[in-house]
Design a protein around this motif. Structure first.
Motif, PDB file in Angstrom:
ATOM      1  N   ALA A 212      38.967  20.606 -33.479  1.00  0.00           N
ATOM      2  CA  ALA A 212      38.804  20.678 -34.820  1.00  0.00           C
ATOM      3  C   ALA A 212      38.438  19.225 -35.272  1.00  0.00           C
ATOM      4  O   ALA A 212      38.598  18.548 -34.495  1.00  0.00           O
ATOM      5  N   GLU A 213      37.859  19.218 -36.463  1.00  0.00           N
ATOM      6  CA  GLU A 213      36.936  18.644 -37.584  1.00  0.00           C
ATOM      7  C   GLU A 213      38.239  17.497 -38.044  1.00  0.00           C
ATOM      8  O   GLU A 213      38.431  18.885 -39.195  1.00  0.00           O
ATOM      9  N   MET A 214      38.273  16.331 -38.181  1.00  0.00           N
ATOM     10  CA  MET A 214      39.458  15.293 -38.860  1.00  0.00           C
ATOM     11  C   MET A 214      38.714  15.358 -39.850  1.00  0.00           C
ATOM     12  O   MET A 214      37.910  14.416 -39.334  1.00  0.00           O
ATOM     13  N   ARG A 215      39.030  14.986 -41.213  1.00  0.00           N
ATOM     14  CA  ARG A 215      38.072  14.862 -42.193  1.00  0.00           C
ATOM     15  C   ARG A 215      39.824  13.883 -42.676  1.00  0.00           C
ATOM     16  O   ARG A 215      41.166  14.604 -43.218  1.00  0.00           O
ATOM     17  N   ASP A 216      39.269  12.496 -43.915  1.00  0.00           N
ATOM     18  CA  ASP A 216      40.714  11.406 -44.041  1.00  0.00           C
ATOM     19  C   ASP A 216      40.277  12.365 -45.041  1.00  0.00           C
ATOM     20  O   ASP A 216      39.644  13.216 -46.286  1.00  0.00           O
ATOM     21  N   ARG A 217      40.934  11.560 -46.477  1.00  0.00           N
ATOM     22  CA  ARG A 217      41.958  12.093 -48.096  1.00  0.00           C
ATOM     23  C   ARG A 217      40.477  12.087 -48.766  1.00  0.00           C
ATOM     24  O   ARG A 217      40.224  12.351 -49.566  1.00  0.00           O
ATOM     25  N   THR A 218      38.788  11.213 -48.611  1.00  0.00           N
ATOM     26  CA  THR A 218      38.165  11.296 -48.912  1.00  0.00           C
ATOM     27  C   THR A 218      36.520  12.286 -48.598  1.00  0.00           C
ATOM     28  O   THR A 218      35.897  12.214 -49.481  1.00  0.00           O
ATOM     29  N   GLY A 219      36.835  13.054 -47.660  1.00  0.00           N
ATOM     30  CA  GLY A 219      36.462  13.735 -47.008  1.00  0.00           C
ATOM     31  C   GLY A 219      35.722  13.449 -46.164  1.00  0.00           C
ATOM     32  O   GLY A 219      34.797  13.986 -45.535  1.00  0.00           O
ATOM     33  N   LYS A 220      35.718  12.837 -45.347  1.00  0.00           N
ATOM     34  CA  LYS A 220      34.442  11.622 -44.584  1.00  0.00           C
ATOM     35  C   LYS A 220      35.550  12.021 -42.768  1.00  0.00           C
ATOM     36  O   LYS A 220      36.660  11.568 -42.339  1.00  0.00           O
ATOM     37  N   VAL A 221      34.418  12.401 -42.160  1.00  0.00           N
ATOM     38  CA  VAL A 221      34.890  13.059 -41.038  1.00  0.00           C
ATOM     39  C   VAL A 221      35.575  11.652 -40.130  1.00  0.00           C
ATOM     40  O   VAL A 221      34.660  10.233 -39.734  1.00  0.00           O
ATOM     41  N   VAL A 222      36.918  12.013 -39.115  1.00  0.00           N
ATOM     42  CA  VAL A 222      37.030  10.697 -38.687  1.00  0.00           C
ATOM     43  C   VAL A 222      37.728  10.518 -37.675  1.00  0.00           C
ATOM     44  O   VAL A 222      38.238   9.830 -36.632  1.00  0.00           O
ATOM     45  N   GLY A 223      37.187  11.780 -37.041  1.00  0.00           N
ATOM     46  CA  GLY A 223      38.037  12.374 -35.631  1.00  0.00           C
ATOM     47  C   GLY A 223      37.465  14.027 -35.224  1.00  0.00           C
ATOM     48  O   GLY A 223      37.327  14.877 -35.759  1.00  0.00           O
ATOM     49  N   ARG A 224      38.365  14.029 -34.169  1.00  0.00           N
ATOM     50  CA  ARG A 224      38.661  15.375 -33.072  1.00  0.00           C
ATOM     51  C   ARG A 224      39.625  15.897 -32.308  1.00  0.00           C
ATOM     52  O   ARG A 224      40.049  14.420 -32.002  1.00  0.00           O
ATOM     53  N   TYR A 225      39.826  16.878 -32.938  1.00  0.00           N
ATOM     54  CA  TYR A 225      41.347  17.460 -32.016  1.00  0.00           C
ATOM     55  C   TYR A 225      40.971  18.739 -31.111  1.00  0.00           C
ATOM     56  O   TYR A 225      40.172  19.368 -31.276  1.00  0.00           O
ATOM     57  N   VAL A 226      41.531  18.469 -29.967  1.00  0.00           N
ATOM     58  CA  VAL A 226      41.361  19.268 -28.350  1.00  0.00           C
ATOM     59  C   VAL A 226      42.460  19.219 -27.761  1.00  0.00           C
ATOM     60  O   VAL A 226      43.829  18.129 -27.898  1.00  0.00           O
ATOM     61  N   GLY A 227      42.214  19.737 -26.895  1.00  0.00           N
ATOM     62  CA  GLY A 227      43.083  20.327 -25.735  1.00  0.00           C
ATOM     63  C   GLY A 227      43.497  21.282 -25.109  1.00  0.00           C
ATOM     64  O   GLY A 227      42.082  21.581 -25.202  1.00  0.00           O
ATOM     65  N   PRO A 228      43.686  21.851 -23.854  1.00  0.00           N
ATOM     66  CA  PRO A 228      45.282  20.404 -23.711  1.00  0.00           C
ATOM     67  C   PRO A 228      44.681  19.311 -22.630  1.00  0.00           C
ATOM     68  O   PRO A 228      43.491  19.254 -22.401  1.00  0.00           O
ATOM     69  N   PRO A 229      45.672  18.264 -22.996  1.00  0.00           N
ATOM     70  CA  PRO A 229      46.518  18.074 -23.924  1.00  0.00           C
ATOM     71  C   PRO A 229      46.101  18.123 -25.063  1.00  0.00           C
ATOM     72  O   PRO A 229      45.071  17.709 -25.663  1.00  0.00           O
ATOM     73  N   ALA A 230      47.073  17.847 -25.699  1.00  0.00           N
ATOM     74  CA  ALA A 230      46.900  17.874 -27.791  1.00  0.00           C
ATOM     75  C   ALA A 230      46.531  17.157 -27.973  1.00  0.00           C
ATOM     76  O   ALA A 230      47.034  15.743 -27.797  1.00  0.00           O
ATOM     77  N   THR A 231      45.270  16.290 -28.346  1.00  0.00           N
ATOM     78  CA  THR A 231      44.553  15.442 -28.173  1.00  0.00           C
ATOM     79  C   THR A 231      43.837  14.784 -29.252  1.00  0.00           C
ATOM     80  O   THR A 231      42.784  15.223 -29.876  1.00  0.00           O
TER      81      THR A 231
END
Length: 196
Positions: A92-111
């Motif tokens: 998944a792609e992570m966005r902060d509360r302003t809508g800016k992409v701030v990172g990614r989520y992958v796994g395993p392990p959950a990172t």
């Protein structure tokens, strides 16, 4: 006659200025009423007890992740080897509360990896059901940050809340379907905590 004219002229100017000020104030108040108030600080008030982060921690980062959960039909060691849908790879792609992409989520392990290069690995501590049979459960994980400096450097806990999708397991998964794949879209808020 001049004094009456001057009084009339002064009264007209005063009325015009008053009208402009009242109209301007009304327009300003209307404009201000459409401005959104600043976001409130994150609260755990509506979460199940098992999802609560212990006292002594504060929110470091709030994100919303949108992505895919990839499953495979196979024997599940976590469920006494029973055949079922096993999560193989979240992304998944992570966005902060302003809508800016701030990172990614992958796994395993959950990172979770921030765009600044810092990352944290999560170890599940608890799950709590959510509303809707097709939504993955809320989750509380303990964080083990990498040594890289940055936003994820001192993360102690990660909450997964406000989930949508990711768990429609209505597709058949028996011995005959072993090896079949299933990809489901999902969304969730990930709240990252650090020691106060």
């Amino acid at each position: 006659m001049k004094s009456t004219h001057n009084v009339l002229l002064a009264w007209t100017k005063s009325a015009a200025i008053t009208t402009v000020m009242v109209t301007g104030t009304a327009l300003l108040m209307t404009a201000c009423s459409t401005v959104k108030p600043p976001a409130k600080e994150y609260s755990q008030d509506r979460l199940d007890d098992q999802m609560l982060v212990p006292a002594g921690n504060v929110v470091a980062l709030e994100t919303t992740a949108v992505g895919l959960l990839n499953y495979e039909c196979r024997p599940n060691p976590a469920n006494a080897g029973a055949i079922g849908w096993v999560l193989m790879k979240p992304e998944a792609e992570m966005r902060d509360r302003t809508g800016k992409v701030v990172g990614r989520y992958v796994g395993p392990p959950a990172t979770w990896t921030h765009t600044d290069g810092s990352s944290v690995v999560g170890t599940q501590l608890a799950l709590a059901p959510t509303t809707g049979a097709t939504n993955i459960p809320n989750q509380l994980s303990r964080g083990t940050p990498s040594a890289a400096p940055g936003a994820m450097q001192n993360i102690t806990y990660i909450q997964r809340i406000r989930t949508k999708g990711g768990q429609d397991m209505s597709k058949r998964c028996t011995q005959t379907e072993v090896g079949d794949k299933l990809t489901l879209p999902y969304q969730a808020d990930y709240i990252f905590w650090k020691a106060a």
